[in-house]
Design a protein around this motif. Structure first.
Motif, PDB file in Angstrom:
ATOM      1  N   GLY A 162      34.836  33.619  26.313  1.00 34.76           N
ATOM      2  CA  GLY A 162      35.741  34.212  25.342  1.00 34.76           C
ATOM      3  C   GLY A 162      35.821  35.721  25.417  1.00 34.76           C
ATOM      4  O   GLY A 162      36.698  36.333  24.801  1.00 34.76           O
ATOM      5  N   GLY A 163      34.922  36.319  26.165  1.00 35.51           N
ATOM      6  CA  GLY A 163      34.901  37.760  26.294  1.00 35.51           C
ATOM      7  C   GLY A 163      35.865  38.280  27.340  1.00 35.51           C
ATOM      8  O   GLY A 163      36.649  37.523  27.926  1.00 35.51           O
ATOM      9  N   SER A 164      35.783  39.594  27.569  1.00 37.13           N
ATOM     10  CA  SER A 164      36.700  40.266  28.494  1.00 37.13           C
ATOM     11  C   SER A 164      35.942  41.165  29.447  1.00 37.13           C
ATOM     12  O   SER A 164      34.854  41.666  29.121  1.00 37.13           O
ATOM     13  CB  SER A 164      37.708  41.119  27.713  1.00 37.13           C
ATOM     14  N   LEU A 165      36.523  41.361  30.601  1.00 38.92           N
ATOM     15  CA  LEU A 165      36.041  42.329  31.582  1.00 38.92           C
ATOM     16  C   LEU A 165      37.253  42.940  32.268  1.00 38.92           C
ATOM     17  O   LEU A 165      38.296  42.296  32.386  1.00 38.92           O
ATOM     18  CB  LEU A 165      35.171  41.661  32.653  1.00 38.92           C
ATOM     19  N   ARG A 166      37.081  44.172  32.736  1.00 35.00           N
ATOM     20  CA  ARG A 166      38.127  44.781  33.554  1.00 35.00           C
ATOM     21  C   ARG A 166      37.510  45.199  34.877  1.00 35.00           C
ATOM     22  O   ARG A 166      36.580  46.013  34.906  1.00 35.00           O
ATOM     23  CB  ARG A 166      38.761  45.993  32.882  1.00 35.00           C
ATOM     24  N   LEU A 167      38.024  44.640  35.940  1.00 33.33           N
ATOM     25  CA  LEU A 167      37.598  45.013  37.278  1.00 33.33           C
ATOM     26  C   LEU A 167      38.495  46.121  37.811  1.00 33.33           C
ATOM     27  O   LEU A 167      39.689  46.161  37.519  1.00 33.33           O
ATOM     28  CB  LEU A 167      37.656  43.813  38.223  1.00 33.33           C
ATOM     29  N   SER A 168      37.896  46.981  38.597  1.00 34.40           N
ATOM     30  CA  SER A 168      38.642  48.034  39.268  1.00 34.40           C
ATOM     31  C   SER A 168      38.407  47.928  40.763  1.00 34.40           C
ATOM     32  O   SER A 168      37.343  47.491  41.206  1.00 34.40           O
ATOM     33  CB  SER A 168      38.199  49.416  38.787  1.00 34.40           C
ATOM     34  N   LYS A 221      46.729  32.268  34.453  1.00 36.44           N
ATOM     35  CA  LYS A 221      47.956  32.739  33.796  1.00 36.44           C
ATOM     36  C   LYS A 221      47.767  32.841  32.297  1.00 36.44           C
ATOM     37  O   LYS A 221      47.195  31.949  31.666  1.00 36.44           O
ATOM     38  CB  LYS A 221      49.109  31.775  34.085  1.00 36.44           C
ATOM     39  N   GLY A 222      48.225  33.947  31.751  1.00 38.98           N
ATOM     40  CA  GLY A 222      48.113  34.177  30.320  1.00 38.98           C
ATOM     41  C   GLY A 222      46.784  34.768  29.901  1.00 38.98           C
ATOM     42  O   GLY A 222      46.633  35.192  28.760  1.00 38.98           O
ATOM     43  N   ARG A 223      45.810  34.794  30.811  1.00 36.41           N
ATOM     44  CA  ARG A 223      44.491  35.354  30.489  1.00 36.41           C
ATOM     45  C   ARG A 223      44.172  36.596  31.308  1.00 36.41           C
ATOM     46  O   ARG A 223      43.513  37.505  30.811  1.00 36.41           O
ATOM     47  CB  ARG A 223      43.400  34.305  30.742  1.00 36.41           C
ATOM     48  N   PHE A 224      44.613  36.618  32.548  1.00 37.95           N
ATOM     49  CA  PHE A 224      44.337  37.743  33.440  1.00 37.95           C
ATOM     50  C   PHE A 224      45.608  38.565  33.638  1.00 37.95           C
ATOM     51  O   PHE A 224      46.720  38.032  33.610  1.00 37.95           O
ATOM     52  CB  PHE A 224      43.866  37.250  34.806  1.00 37.95           C
ATOM     53  N   ASN A 280      40.737  38.392  30.257  1.00 39.27           N
ATOM     54  CA  ASN A 280      40.497  38.057  28.851  1.00 39.27           C
ATOM     55  C   ASN A 280      40.223  36.568  28.702  1.00 39.27           C
ATOM     56  O   ASN A 280      40.523  35.784  29.599  1.00 39.27           O
ATOM     57  CB  ASN A 280      41.703  38.458  28.009  1.00 39.27           C
ATOM     58  N   SER A 281      39.668  36.210  27.567  1.00 41.75           N
ATOM     59  CA  SER A 281      39.384  34.800  27.264  1.00 41.75           C
ATOM     60  C   SER A 281      38.656  34.128  28.426  1.00 41.75           C
ATOM     61  O   SER A 281      39.008  33.032  28.866  1.00 41.75           O
ATOM     62  CB  SER A 281      40.698  34.052  26.965  1.00 41.75           C
ATOM     63  N   LEU A 282      37.630  34.778  28.890  1.00 40.07           N
ATOM     64  CA  LEU A 282      36.912  34.284  30.066  1.00 40.07           C
ATOM     65  C   LEU A 282      36.224  32.955  29.786  1.00 40.07           C
ATOM     66  O   LEU A 282      35.757  32.691  28.662  1.00 40.07           O
ATOM     67  CB  LEU A 282      35.895  35.318  30.535  1.00 40.07           C
ATOM     68  N   THR A 331      29.956  36.791  35.955  1.00 38.48           N
ATOM     69  CA  THR A 331      29.269  35.616  35.447  1.00 38.48           C
ATOM     70  C   THR A 331      29.629  35.432  33.978  1.00 38.48           C
ATOM     71  O   THR A 331      29.455  36.357  33.177  1.00 38.48           O
ATOM     72  CB  THR A 331      27.753  35.748  35.597  1.00 38.48           C
ATOM     73  N   VAL A 332      30.129  34.251  33.654  1.00 43.38           N
ATOM     74  CA  VAL A 332      30.533  33.946  32.288  1.00 43.38           C
ATOM     75  C   VAL A 332      29.607  32.861  31.751  1.00 43.38           C
ATOM     76  O   VAL A 332      29.561  31.755  32.296  1.00 43.38           O
ATOM     77  CB  VAL A 332      31.995  33.481  32.217  1.00 43.38           C
TER      78      VAL A 332
END
Length: 123
Positions: A15-21, A65-68, A84-86, A120-121
């Motif tokens: 349910g959490g989020s991460l942002r990769l660069s 789709k809809g999450r990333f 999002n919504s991992l 890792t989720v």
């Protein structure tokens, strides 16, 4: 020649989020379509998302789709993957990739790859 370095991976609860660069070297970043792929243990590398050279065209795997969301900043030579919504099934090593020209959903179309970043989720 393009060199790619990913960052931003880590451990997150479902349910959490991460942002990769993904930071790219070289002056031709804007000539390259970019993609994100992922590989889970004992599974093949799979397409996640891709973005066109100018950032106007994107495509996503159905599973995200809809999450990333993929985006790029050509002034900073960087592409991003907002997740999002991992879910636990998103756990994998995430790779950034670059190819000259148009977008592609096929890993074999990309000539440049980063070293990967672990996501890792936990459930």
């Amino acid at each position: 020649q393009v060199q790619l370095v990913e960052s931003g991976g880590g451990l997150v609860q479902a349910g959490g989020s991460l942002r990769l660069s993904c930071a790219a070297s070289g002056r031709t970043f804007g000539d390259h379509a970019m993609g994100w792929f992922r590989q889970a243990p004992e599974k093949e590398r799979e397409f996640v998302t891709t973005i066109s050279r100018g950032g106007t065209k994107t495509a996503y795997a159905d599973s995200v789709k809809g999450r990333f969301s993929i985006s790029r900043d050509n002034a900073k030579n960087t592409v991003y993957l907002q997740m999002n919504s991992l879910k636990p099934e998103d756990t994998a090593v995430y790779y950034c990739a670059a190819r000259e020209g148009l977008t592609s959903t096929s890993a074999t179309a990309y000539g440049y790859w980063g070293q990967g970043t672990q996501v890792t989720v936990s459930s």
